[in-house]
Enzyme design. Structure first.
Site, PDB file in Angstrom:
ATOM      1  N   LEU A   1      -0.546 -14.960  10.397  1.00 16.34           N
ATOM      2  CA  LEU A   1      -1.980 -14.744  10.258  1.00 16.34           C
ATOM      3  C   LEU A   1      -2.790 -16.019  10.477  1.00 16.34           C
ATOM      4  CD1 LEU A   1      -2.132 -12.216   7.283  1.00 16.34           C
ATOM      5  CD2 LEU A   1      -2.578 -11.773   9.712  1.00 16.34           C
TER       6      LEU A   1
ATOM      7  N   HIS B   1       2.748  -4.431   4.287  1.00 17.85           N
ATOM      8  CA  HIS B   1       2.369  -5.791   4.690  1.00 17.85           C
ATOM      9  C   HIS B   1       2.834  -6.116   6.113  1.00 17.85           C
ATOM     10  CE1 HIS B   1       0.957  -9.813   3.955  1.00 17.85           C
ATOM     11  NE2 HIS B   1       2.119 -10.311   4.330  1.00 17.85           N
TER      12      HIS B   1
END
Length: 157
Positions: free
Chosen positions: A64, A95
């Protein structure tokens, strides 16, 4: 002038990295795998003629965080192409999907917003075995994609 006009087959000219500057952003999460991706990518870039001092390799915590570092590199206008390296292994929760989808979309957005090619070699796999089976080849592939696309973008401008 097109590559084939120079007497060099287009495919060879497309993989000539001698004049290119390439930035690499590697996620450290699943570090052993992402380090193998990076090693293979850098070795291939060297084989394609990219000078050692024209390869900038930075690391970030995870997938990310890759796009923000790519964006900073793109903003610098110091690179003809970028490479995103990471490894997301499916777990038992949602996730995995979140990280895989968001990192992929953000890498694409950085590329389009900045008009810079980004070879996305953030692996999204079911297990560690799949990641290891892909790490070396995907690292080399990312280098080739970065060089080819940098040369194509130069040709198109």
């Amino acid at each position: 002038m097109q590559a084939s006009d120079k007497g060099v087959p287009k495919s060879q000219a497309a993989l000539d990295g001698q004049t290119l500057r390439i930035g690499i952003v590697q996620a450290r999460f699943n570090d052993a795998i992402t380090s193998r991706l990076a090693e293979a990518c850098i070795a291939e870039l060297r084989l394609l003629g990219v000078a050692e001092h024209h390869i900038r390799h930075v690391t970030v915590p995870g997938a990310l965080e890759v796009p923000i570092a790519l964006n900073a590199m793109a903003d610098s206008e110091d690179y003809e192409a970028l490479v995103a390296l990471g490894c997301i292994i499916r777990g038992e929760t949602y996730h995995f999907e979140l990280v895989a989808n968001e990192s992929g979309a953000a890498v694409t957005r950085v590329s389009l917003d900045n008009q810079i090619p980004i070879a996305n070699a953030i692996l999204t796999v079911e297990n560690e075995q799949q990641a290891w089976a892909r790490a070396e080849e995907k690292g080399r592939d990312a280098a080739r994609v970065a060089v080819e696309m940098a040369n194509l973008m130069e040709e198109l401008q």
